[in-house]
Design an enzyme around this catalytic site. Structure first.
Site, PDB file in Angstrom:
ATOM      1  N   ASN A   1      39.299  46.884  34.274  1.00  0.00           N
ATOM      2  CA  ASN A   1      39.819  47.035  32.922  1.00  0.00           C
ATOM      3  C   ASN A   1      41.082  47.873  32.855  1.00  0.00           C
ATOM      4  O   ASN A   1      41.880  47.731  31.940  1.00  0.00           O
ATOM      5  CB  ASN A   1      38.755  47.662  32.010  1.00  0.00           C
TER       6      ASN A   1
ATOM      7  N   GLN B   1      36.021  42.033  31.515  1.00  0.00           N
ATOM      8  CA  GLN B   1      37.477  41.852  31.408  1.00  0.00           C
ATOM      9  C   GLN B   1      37.932  40.512  31.968  1.00  0.00           C
ATOM     10  O   GLN B   1      39.004  40.021  31.611  1.00  0.00           O
ATOM     11  CB  GLN B   1      38.216  42.983  32.130  1.00  0.00           C
TER      12      GLN B   1
ATOM     13  N   HIS C   1      34.047  41.275  21.932  1.00  0.00           N
ATOM     14  CA  HIS C   1      35.273  41.834  21.337  1.00  0.00           C
ATOM     15  C   HIS C   1      36.442  41.928  22.312  1.00  0.00           C
ATOM     16  O   HIS C   1      37.527  42.344  21.935  1.00  0.00           O
ATOM     17  CB  HIS C   1      34.986  43.203  20.688  1.00  0.00           C
TER      18      HIS C   1
ATOM     19  N   CYS D   1      37.430  53.595  26.204  1.00  0.00           N
ATOM     20  CA  CYS D   1      36.180  54.352  26.188  1.00  0.00           C
ATOM     21  C   CYS D   1      36.405  55.745  26.754  1.00  0.00           C
ATOM     22  O   CYS D   1      35.715  56.679  26.393  1.00  0.00           O
ATOM     23  CB  CYS D   1      35.142  53.609  27.023  1.00  0.00           C
TER      24      CYS D   1
HETATM   25  N1  PLP Z   1      32.854  46.628  31.279  1.00  0.00           N
HETATM   26  C1  PLP Z   1      34.182  46.630  31.261  1.00  0.00           C
HETATM   27  C2  PLP Z   1      34.927  46.245  32.495  1.00  0.00           C
HETATM   28  C3  PLP Z   1      34.878  46.977  30.095  1.00  0.00           C
HETATM   29  O1  PLP Z   1      36.208  46.978  30.083  1.00  0.00           O
HETATM   30  C4  PLP Z   1      34.128  47.345  28.950  1.00  0.00           C
HETATM   31  C5  PLP Z   1      34.821  47.802  27.724  1.00  0.00           C
HETATM   32  O2  PLP Z   1      35.890  48.392  27.783  1.00  0.00           O
HETATM   33  C6  PLP Z   1      32.731  47.305  29.021  1.00  0.00           C
HETATM   34  C7  PLP Z   1      32.122  46.943  30.204  1.00  0.00           C
HETATM   35  C8  PLP Z   1      31.895  47.636  27.833  1.00  0.00           C
HETATM   36  O3  PLP Z   1      31.907  46.590  26.906  1.00  0.00           O
HETATM   37  P1  PLP Z   1      31.487  46.846  25.376  1.00  0.00           P
HETATM   38  O4  PLP Z   1      32.636  47.582  24.756  1.00  0.00           O
HETATM   39  O5  PLP Z   1      31.281  45.490  24.813  1.00  0.00           O
HETATM   40  O6  PLP Z   1      30.248  47.643  25.406  1.00  0.00           O
END
Ligand code: PLP
Length: 408
Positions: free
Chosen positions: A155, A183, A205, A339
């Site tokens: 990501n 991603q 999303h 995040c």
């Molecule tokens: N895994 C990856 C590689 C991500 O980029 C993200 C979100 O940024 C997630 C998991 C988590 O997804 P969600 O936001 O739908 O919980």
């Protein structure tokens, strides 16, 4: 949209087609039945849910729609795969393998399993471009390894992992293989039917669907302990009345992504490449993180020497390129994964590829997407050099660097 949004790896806007498809499922005159109800209102919702399952399965290249379990997000899908598999198979062993560049949805879940449930986790290193070496995986597998989780694409820097090769190593040793494809979905072809992969997570999303919906691909025959209890929904794999509007939105988003992929992926890649080339040729002291690897076509992670990434984001804002004000043009970017932002913790991904702490703080992720145009790239290339230059004029480090260069 009146501003330029280059933060599509954090989240994407909902596509109008998705919104329109969801609308009847949110209306009192529409399809609001419980998909478990036998009456016709329930059966309409059930049919829509199963259509969405087919659409998700088609994007992932799953053999059968029944292999798709709807969840509330990508994080839940990762949790379901990891905790569910670890609990189900713990009698066989307690060793789990992952990589240093996974999303926290994976890393923190594995930390939890180690901390609270006595599992042991091995974190594979990556090379300077963020690639996992298959030989490292082969060497880390032990007789008590029950599960490996390695992401399809990163990501933060976009590095794409050799999933078929990594999965084959696990398959040979009969070890379950999960891949976080949050991603990757919609940005590269996925072929789960033919890849040696047992589980894969995706999220609505990130692919122009709504927030609050995700899915886990669970290969037929693979057993997990359920995380949620309370009903036989999703074939006993996840209890709770299904989010029908969300699933319908995710289904349509997957369908659009699948149909448009051949044209859209190269279009966005061309925009990203033009943006990256433009920055590299107009701004001195910039380097690309993960640029030497096979990379998602939309992602560009750049380190600006002697600039603080957070300040760059704010500088673009202060320069009148408002982030959240649609009345002003602006550029939305991210200093890392959404995040993690706000924590000011240096990115674990950049750390894992060997970027120094100081340079991590000068790194910014640009992630382009469906709604971006050539004009957006032109705009970004106009505002970015000015913002970087302004910040550097205030930087004693940059000044010193200039003096040193002049004396050479
Ligand atoms: N895994 C990856 C590689 C991500 O980029 C993200 C979100 O940024 C997630 C998991 C988590 O997804 P969600 O936001 O739908 O919980």
């Amino acid at each position: 949209m009146n501003y330029v949004y280059f933060d599509n790896n954090a989240t994407t806007p909902v596509r109008p087609e998705v919104f329109e498809a969801m609308r009847p499922f949110l209306s009192p005159d529409g399809i609001y039945g419980n998909p478990s109800s036998l009456h016709s209102a329930g059966q309409k919702a059930h049919t829509a849910l199963e259509t969405a399952r087919e659409q998700v399965a088609a994007l992932l290249g799953a053999a059968d729609p029944s292999e798709i379990v709807f969840t509330s997000c990508g994080t839940e899908a990762d949790n379901m795969a990891l905790i569910g598999a670890a609990f189900e198979h713990r009698a066989k062993g307690r060793h789990l393998i992952t990589s240093a560049v996974e999303h926290h949805a994976v890393l923190h879940t594995l930390d939890y399993l180690a901390r609270e449930h006595n599992f042991e986790v091995t974190e594979l290193p990556v090379d300077g471009e963020g690639r996992i070496r298959p030989s490292d995986l082969a060497a880390a597998l032990r007789p008590d390894t029950i599960l490996v989780s390695l992401m399809t694409a990163n990501n933060e820097i976009g590095t794409v992992q050799p999933i078929a090769e990594l999965g084959a190593i696990c398959r040979e040793k009969k070890v379950l293989f999960h891949t976080d494809a949050v991603q990757a979905a919609g940005k590269m072809p996925l072929d789960l039917k033919n890849w040696p992969v047992e589980m894969a997570a995706i999220s609505g999303h990130k692919i122009y669907g709504p927030k609050g919906i995700g899915a886990l691909y669970l290969r037929r025959g693979v057993r997990l302990q359920a995380l949620l209890h309370g009903g036989s929904h999703e074939k006993n794999r996840r209890a709770g009345t299904e989010n029908v509007p969300g699933a319908v939105g995710l289904g349509v988003a997957c369908d659009l992504a699948r149909r448009e992929m051949d044209a859209e992926v190269p279009r966005v890649r061309a925009l990203r490449d033009r943006f990256e080339r433009g920055v590299l040729s107009n701004v001195p002291g910039v380097s690309v993180n993960g640029g030497g690897a096979l990379r998602l076509g939309n992602t560009s992670n750049l380190t600006f020497d002697c600039v603080e990434g957070e300040s760059l984001v704010l500088a673009l804002d202060q320069a009148g390129f408002a982030l959240k004000r649609p009345d002003l043009p602006g550029v939305e970017i991210s200093t890392g994964s959404a995040c993690a932002s706000g924590l000011l913790e240096p990115s674990h991904v950049l750390k894992a590829i060997g970027v120094s702490r100081e340079r991590i703080h000068g790194s910014v992720r640009f992630s382009l997407g469906h709604f971006n145009t050539e004009a957006d790239v032109d705009f970004a290339l106009r505002v970015l050099p000015v913002a970087v230059d302004r910040l550097r004029q205030m930087s004693p480090l940059w000044e010193e660097r200039g003096r040193r260069a002049a004396n050479q």
